[in-house]
Design a protein around this motif. Structure first.
Motif, PDB file in Angstrom:
ATOM      1  N   HIS A  37       0.655  -1.418  -0.097  1.00  0.00           N
ATOM      2  CA  HIS A  37      -0.333  -0.350  -0.249  1.00  0.00           C
ATOM      3  C   HIS A  37       0.908   1.334  -0.479  1.00  0.00           C
ATOM      4  CE1 HIS A  37      -3.351  -2.195   0.600  1.00  0.00           C
ATOM      5  NE2 HIS A  37      -3.175  -2.885   0.998  1.00  0.00           N
ATOM      6  N   ILE A  38       1.703   1.438   0.056  1.00  0.00           N
ATOM      7  CA  ILE A  38       2.744   3.009  -0.009  1.00  0.00           C
ATOM      8  C   ILE A  38       3.400   2.810  -1.144  1.00  0.00           C
ATOM      9  CG2 ILE A  38       5.046   3.334   1.471  1.00  0.00           C
ATOM     10  CD1 ILE A  38       2.216   2.400   3.413  1.00  0.00           C
ATOM     11  N   PRO A  39       3.147   3.657  -1.879  1.00  0.00           N
ATOM     12  CA  PRO A  39       3.788   4.003  -2.800  1.00  0.00           C
ATOM     13  C   PRO A  39       5.208   3.781  -2.946  1.00  0.00           C
ATOM     14  CG  PRO A  39       2.372   5.576  -2.033  1.00  0.00           C
ATOM     15  CD  PRO A  39       2.527   4.519  -1.478  1.00  0.00           C
ATOM     16  N   LEU A  40       6.278   3.199  -3.905  1.00  0.00           N
ATOM     17  CA  LEU A  40       8.014   3.247  -4.392  1.00  0.00           C
ATOM     18  C   LEU A  40       8.258   4.627  -4.379  1.00  0.00           C
ATOM     19  CD1 LEU A  40      10.484   2.036  -3.536  1.00  0.00           C
ATOM     20  CD2 LEU A  40      10.176   1.337  -6.125  1.00  0.00           C
ATOM     21  N   LYS A  41       7.731   5.232  -5.030  1.00  0.00           N
ATOM     22  CA  LYS A  41       8.055   6.675  -5.729  1.00  0.00           C
ATOM     23  C   LYS A  41       8.927   7.326  -4.809  1.00  0.00           C
ATOM     24  CE  LYS A  41       9.902   5.123  -9.617  1.00  0.00           C
ATOM     25  NZ  LYS A  41      11.019   4.811  -9.461  1.00  0.00           N
ATOM     26  N   ALA A  42       6.900   7.526  -4.413  1.00  0.00           N
ATOM     27  CA  ALA A  42       6.679   8.249  -2.257  1.00  0.00           C
ATOM     28  C   ALA A  42       7.732   8.109  -1.221  1.00  0.00           C
ATOM     29  CB  ALA A  42       5.277   8.587  -2.279  1.00  0.00           C
ATOM     30  N   VAL A  43       8.242   7.215  -1.098  1.00  0.00           N
ATOM     31  CA  VAL A  43       9.476   6.469  -0.075  1.00  0.00           C
ATOM     32  C   VAL A  43      11.014   7.135  -0.850  1.00  0.00           C
ATOM     33  CG1 VAL A  43      10.429   4.435   0.911  1.00  0.00           C
ATOM     34  CG2 VAL A  43       7.885   4.519   0.796  1.00  0.00           C
ATOM     35  N   GLU A  44      11.805   6.534  -1.742  1.00  0.00           N
ATOM     36  CA  GLU A  44      12.696   6.904  -2.601  1.00  0.00           C
ATOM     37  C   GLU A  44      12.260   8.788  -2.696  1.00  0.00           C
ATOM     38  OE1 GLU A  44      13.383   3.629  -5.329  1.00  0.00           O
ATOM     39  OE2 GLU A  44      12.546   5.299  -6.810  1.00  0.00           O
ATOM     40  N   LEU A  45      11.436   9.238  -2.083  1.00  0.00           N
ATOM     41  CA  LEU A  45      11.578  11.039  -2.991  1.00  0.00           C
ATOM     42  C   LEU A  45      12.050  11.406  -1.381  1.00  0.00           C
ATOM     43  CD1 LEU A  45       9.147  12.366  -5.412  1.00  0.00           C
ATOM     44  CD2 LEU A  45      11.281  12.786  -5.348  1.00  0.00           C
ATOM     45  N   MET A  46      10.975  11.008  -0.691  1.00  0.00           N
ATOM     46  CA  MET A  46      11.182  11.406   0.353  1.00  0.00           C
ATOM     47  C   MET A  46      12.507  11.199   1.804  1.00  0.00           C
ATOM     48  SD  MET A  46       7.318   9.445   2.222  1.00  0.00           S
ATOM     49  CE  MET A  46       7.741  10.712   3.972  1.00  0.00           C
ATOM     50  N   THR A  47      13.158  10.020   1.630  1.00  0.00           N
ATOM     51  CA  THR A  47      14.056   9.720   2.387  1.00  0.00           C
ATOM     52  C   THR A  47      15.118   9.546   1.424  1.00  0.00           C
ATOM     53  OG1 THR A  47      14.037   7.302   0.865  1.00  0.00           O
ATOM     54  CG2 THR A  47      12.370   7.611   2.743  1.00  0.00           C
ATOM     55  N   GLY A  48      14.738   9.645   0.290  1.00  0.00           N
ATOM     56  CA  GLY A  48      16.499   9.815  -0.947  1.00  0.00           C
ATOM     57  C   GLY A  48      16.989   8.650  -0.585  1.00  0.00           C
ATOM     58  N   VAL A  49      16.565   7.342  -0.793  1.00  0.00           N
ATOM     59  CA  VAL A  49      16.704   5.711  -0.302  1.00  0.00           C
ATOM     60  C   VAL A  49      15.907   5.129  -1.489  1.00  0.00           C
ATOM     61  CG1 VAL A  49      16.838   3.771   1.032  1.00  0.00           C
ATOM     62  CG2 VAL A  49      16.954   5.824   1.884  1.00  0.00           C
ATOM     63  N   ARG A  50      17.326   4.793  -2.654  1.00  0.00           N
ATOM     64  CA  ARG A  50      16.738   3.469  -3.369  1.00  0.00           C
ATOM     65  C   ARG A  50      16.849   2.184  -3.522  1.00  0.00           C
ATOM     66  NH1 ARG A  50      14.843   8.103  -4.176  1.00  0.00           N
ATOM     67  NH2 ARG A  50      16.068   9.805  -5.695  1.00  0.00           N
ATOM     68  N   ASP A  51      15.928   1.695  -3.901  1.00  0.00           N
ATOM     69  CA  ASP A  51      16.304   0.825  -3.332  1.00  0.00           C
ATOM     70  C   ASP A  51      16.155   0.264  -2.185  1.00  0.00           C
ATOM     71  OD1 ASP A  51      15.097  -2.079  -4.298  1.00  0.00           O
ATOM     72  OD2 ASP A  51      17.345  -2.544  -5.191  1.00  0.00           O
ATOM     73  N   PRO A  52      15.371   0.426  -1.289  1.00  0.00           N
ATOM     74  CA  PRO A  52      14.743   0.568  -0.023  1.00  0.00           C
ATOM     75  C   PRO A  52      14.512  -1.177   0.149  1.00  0.00           C
ATOM     76  CG  PRO A  52      13.163   1.128  -0.708  1.00  0.00           C
ATOM     77  CD  PRO A  52      13.965   1.243  -1.781  1.00  0.00           C
ATOM     78  N   LEU A  53      15.092  -0.966   2.129  1.00  0.00           N
ATOM     79  CA  LEU A  53      15.141  -3.022   2.135  1.00  0.00           C
ATOM     80  C   LEU A  53      13.725  -2.474   2.885  1.00  0.00           C
ATOM     81  CD1 LEU A  53      17.994  -3.791   3.739  1.00  0.00           C
ATOM     82  CD2 LEU A  53      17.473  -4.814   2.235  1.00  0.00           C
ATOM     83  N   VAL A  54      12.608  -3.468   2.665  1.00  0.00           N
ATOM     84  CA  VAL A  54      11.214  -3.287   3.206  1.00  0.00           C
ATOM     85  C   VAL A  54      10.997  -4.868   4.171  1.00  0.00           C
ATOM     86  CG1 VAL A  54       9.029  -3.172   2.993  1.00  0.00           C
ATOM     87  CG2 VAL A  54      10.840  -1.811   0.874  1.00  0.00           C
ATOM     88  N   ARG A  55      10.142  -4.289   5.264  1.00  0.00           N
ATOM     89  CA  ARG A  55       9.652  -5.432   6.130  1.00  0.00           C
ATOM     90  C   ARG A  55       8.952  -5.010   6.769  1.00  0.00           C
ATOM     91  NH1 ARG A  55      13.690  -6.816   3.999  1.00  0.00           N
ATOM     92  NH2 ARG A  55      14.761  -8.272   4.916  1.00  0.00           N
ATOM     93  N   GLY A  56       7.939  -5.991   6.929  1.00  0.00           N
ATOM     94  CA  GLY A  56       6.059  -5.663   7.027  1.00  0.00           C
ATOM     95  C   GLY A  56       5.517  -5.625   6.139  1.00  0.00           C
ATOM     96  N   SER A  57       3.798  -5.925   7.038  1.00  0.00           N
ATOM     97  CA  SER A  57       2.295  -6.041   5.939  1.00  0.00           C
ATOM     98  C   SER A  57       2.123  -5.366   6.952  1.00  0.00           C
ATOM     99  CB  SER A  57       2.343  -7.807   6.129  1.00  0.00           C
ATOM    100  OG  SER A  57       2.208  -8.434   6.966  1.00  0.00           O
ATOM    101  N   PHE A  58       0.165  -5.289   6.340  1.00  0.00           N
ATOM    102  CA  PHE A  58      -0.750  -4.905   6.801  1.00  0.00           C
ATOM    103  C   PHE A  58      -1.246  -5.319   6.727  1.00  0.00           C
ATOM    104  CE2 PHE A  58       1.185  -0.793   5.223  1.00  0.00           C
ATOM    105  CZ  PHE A  58       1.304  -0.223   6.659  1.00  0.00           C
TER     106      PHE A  58
END
Length: 161
Positions: free
Chosen positions: A10-31
């Motif tokens: 549910h979390i848009p990758l592009k938004a995360v990359e813009l706000m964190t500056g991290v490309r291809d981040p490690l991701v853990r978790g689920s909803f």
């Protein structure tokens, strides 16, 4: 292999990359949007891929939200969230010290609560605006009908004779 367009479904990758500056981040978790009587729960943590693999972003969905603490944060100086969905209340702010460009947001609807903790943001960006924008993107996806406020009954209209 191309990165998925959404993290934790549910979390848009592009938004995360813009706000964190991290490309291809490690991701853990689920909803799980069906748990807790349909309110949903879960979390999504985003980490730097290199170095110490620091957590840069955490998003939590939990049952048990209450508007009282939100009102206290707003009275304490946090900026109120706009009404993203009917019946929501929330706030967002940037850490005063400016440390790590951190920013935070909380939204409550009924008994459901979403928290966004941008622990390491990009220098030079409006990190508070980033968490607000992310909240606008994810709240409609994470908040289920079970969290919607009950409709208020309308008073009867008097009949004219």
């Amino acid at each position: 292999m191309a990165a998925p367009p959404y993290l934790c479904d549910h979390i848009p990758l592009k938004a995360v990359e813009l706000m964190t500056g991290v490309r291809d981040p490690l991701v853990r978790g689920s909803f799980d949007l069906t748990s807790a009587g349909g309110l949903g729960d879960g979390s999504c943590a985003i980490y730097q891929r290199e170095g110490e693999r620091l957590k840069v972003l955490l998003i939590n969905l939990s049952p048990g939200g209450y508007p009282g603490p939100v009102e206290e944060q707003i009275e304490g100086g946090a900026t109120p969230l706009p009404e993203i969905l009917p019946g929501v209340t929330g706030y967002y702010f940037r850490r005063v010290s400016g440390e790590n460009n951190a920013a935070f947001s909380t939204l409550v609807r009924g008994k459901a609560e979403i928290n966004i903790l941008l622990e390491i943001g990009v220098a030079g960006r409006d990190n508070a605006a980033d968490v607000l924008a992310l909240m606008k993107l994810i709240a409609p996806k994470l908040l289920t009908d079970a969290s919607a406020p009950s409709p208020t009954p309308k008073s009867p209209t008097p009949k004219k004779d």
